[in-house]
Design an enzyme around this catalytic site. Structure first.
Site, PDB file in Angstrom:
ATOM      1  N   ASP A  87     -38.939 -29.218   4.216  1.00  0.00           N
ATOM      2  CA  ASP A  87     -39.969 -30.239   4.390  1.00  0.00           C
ATOM      3  C   ASP A  87     -39.871 -31.224   3.225  1.00  0.00           C
ATOM      4  O   ASP A  87     -40.188 -30.876   2.085  1.00  0.00           O
ATOM      5  CB  ASP A  87     -41.348 -29.559   4.418  1.00  0.00           C
ATOM      6  CG  ASP A  87     -42.468 -30.508   4.795  1.00  0.00           C
ATOM      7  OD1 ASP A  87     -42.346 -31.712   4.495  1.00  0.00           O
ATOM      8  OD2 ASP A  87     -43.474 -30.038   5.355  1.00  0.00           O
ATOM      9  N   HIS A  88     -39.452 -32.452   3.527  1.00  0.00           N
ATOM     10  CA  HIS A  88     -39.186 -33.420   2.468  1.00  0.00           C
ATOM     11  C   HIS A  88     -40.461 -33.932   1.791  1.00  0.00           C
ATOM     12  O   HIS A  88     -40.395 -34.620   0.772  1.00  0.00           O
ATOM     13  CB  HIS A  88     -38.405 -34.606   3.041  1.00  0.00           C
ATOM     14  CG  HIS A  88     -37.491 -35.255   2.054  1.00  0.00           C
ATOM     15  ND1 HIS A  88     -37.509 -34.957   0.702  1.00  0.00           N
ATOM     16  CD2 HIS A  88     -36.531 -36.196   2.201  1.00  0.00           C
ATOM     17  CE1 HIS A  88     -36.600 -35.684   0.076  1.00  0.00           C
ATOM     18  NE2 HIS A  88     -36.002 -36.446   0.957  1.00  0.00           N
ATOM     19  N   ARG A  89     -41.626 -33.597   2.346  1.00  0.00           N
ATOM     20  CA  ARG A  89     -42.873 -34.007   1.698  1.00  0.00           C
ATOM     21  C   ARG A  89     -43.125 -33.225   0.416  1.00  0.00           C
ATOM     22  O   ARG A  89     -43.811 -33.714  -0.489  1.00  0.00           O
ATOM     23  CB  ARG A  89     -44.061 -33.797   2.657  1.00  0.00           C
ATOM     24  CG  ARG A  89     -44.052 -34.699   3.868  1.00  0.00           C
ATOM     25  CD  ARG A  89     -45.149 -34.320   4.843  1.00  0.00           C
ATOM     26  NE  ARG A  89     -44.957 -32.962   5.370  1.00  0.00           N
ATOM     27  CZ  ARG A  89     -45.809 -32.383   6.220  1.00  0.00           C
ATOM     28  NH1 ARG A  89     -46.884 -33.033   6.622  1.00  0.00           N
ATOM     29  NH2 ARG A  89     -45.562 -31.164   6.675  1.00  0.00           N
TER      30      ARG A  89
ATOM     31  N   ILE B 179     -40.430 -30.810  -0.871  1.00  0.00           N
ATOM     32  CA  ILE B 179     -39.145 -30.420  -1.475  1.00  0.00           C
ATOM     33  C   ILE B 179     -38.190 -31.607  -1.415  1.00  0.00           C
ATOM     34  O   ILE B 179     -37.988 -32.193  -0.341  1.00  0.00           O
ATOM     35  CB  ILE B 179     -38.529 -29.224  -0.726  1.00  0.00           C
ATOM     36  CG1 ILE B 179     -39.467 -28.013  -0.799  1.00  0.00           C
ATOM     37  CG2 ILE B 179     -37.156 -28.873  -1.288  1.00  0.00           C
ATOM     38  CD1 ILE B 179     -39.099 -26.892   0.148  1.00  0.00           C
TER      39      ILE B 179
END
Length: 308
Positions: free
Chosen positions: A278-280, A282
């Site tokens: 999850d780029h939010r 990590i």
């Protein structure tokens, strides 16, 4: 029907409603004899503003692209029911894919020593060779990395308030392929279990899933999920995160390759890793470090310690 309805209100309120785009014939008055006030108009507008989500969902259903022809127009077909497990999973997969910004990091782990060690294991009582799946080692290695990178063992289901939940437990989800569809039960407290225990538990929960004898609660409360295609084939892919987790590890089939080490080629066993995150919460650098740590845990320096 609405045109025959008597409307009790003043010209001022009518003008107020017209300016706001409200149809007074649809408004219920709260005064005596149903007289409509400005407050009634405001309340009607507020109620309408709460409905866009449902209207949008309904319009999306009606806007779905439809085929101009039936499949049967082109040949013989068969209509079958979608398995219940797949129907239940569908909404979760759509939610995960549409709400979580996925990024996938691909890498390869050198598991040569780990495989040599795994294939050399024997029962101390019978002397027979032990059959322990590589997945048991991968689960143990994953927990070691989760301890070092706690953000991977988290959930951000309270994103609106800027809160992140860091889990102090290590429950690893395992994607199990069954005739009914994919199921993801959890192996609890992996940090306190050895390779033998994990391997045995993997067999037990897989059997329970295939026979539909596993408790529903076992599909919830995970730290991170592993999905493996190693027994089927393939290398890299893009696994979908199992909400509300923030990462998932995809495992491909290990292959032997010629690798240059100190200027000389050696045959090594490499395991494809596909880490979706999850780029939010990590970023790419942290994901790369996580994969590097996981590779080290599966490599020659740590493979033996994982068996303890």
């Amino acid at each position: 029907m609405t045109e025959d309805k008597k409307i009790f209100t003043t010209p001022k309120v009518r003008r107020f409603a017209r300016e706001l785009g409200a149809n007074v014939s649809l408004i219920e008055g709260t005064e005596r004899k149903g007289r409509i006030t400005e407050e009634d108009v405001k309340q009607f507008i507020n109620n309408q503003l709460k409905k866009p989500k449902q209207i949008k969902e309904d319009s999306q259903q009606s806007d779905k692209i439809k085929n101009e022809y039936n499949h049967s127009d082109f040949g013989e077909i068969e209509i079958k029911d979608i398995p219940r497990v797949k129907k239940l999973a569908a909404s979760h997969l759509v939610n995960s894919w549409s709400t979580i910004p996925h990024v996938t990091n691909h890498d390869e782990a050198d598991i040569t020593e780990m495989e040599d060690f795994r294939n050399s294991l024997t029962d101390i009582y019978t002397g027979e060779k032990k059959k322990i799946t590589p997945l048991a080692f991968i689960i143990k290695a994953l927990v070691v990395s989760l301890k070092k990178f706690p953000s991977f063992n988290s959930s951000i289901d309270d994103l609106e308030n800027g809160k992140i939940t860091i889990k102090k437990y290590y429950h690893i989800g395992i994607a199990v392929d069954t005739p009914h569809g994919l199921m993801v039960p959890k192996i609890r407290n992996v940090n306190s279990k050895n390779i033998n225990h994990i391997s045995g538990e993997l067999k037990d929960i897989s059997e329970q899933c295939r026979n539909l004898k596993i408790d529903k609660k076992e599909f919830f409360g995970g730290s991170m999920t592993i999905t493996s295609l190693g027994g089927i084939g393939g290398s890299f892919f893009t696994p979908i995160i199992n909400f509300p987790e923030v990462a998932i590890l995809g495992i491909g089939r290990s292959v032997k390759k010629q690798i240059s080490i100190n200027g000389k080629f050696h045959e090594r066993t490499l395991l494809p890793l596909s880490l979706s995150y999850d780029h939010r919460i990590i970023d790419g650098a942290e994901a790369a470090r996580f994969n590097n740590d996981l590779k080290e845990n599966l490599g020659k320096n740590f493979a033996y310690k994982l068996a303890i």
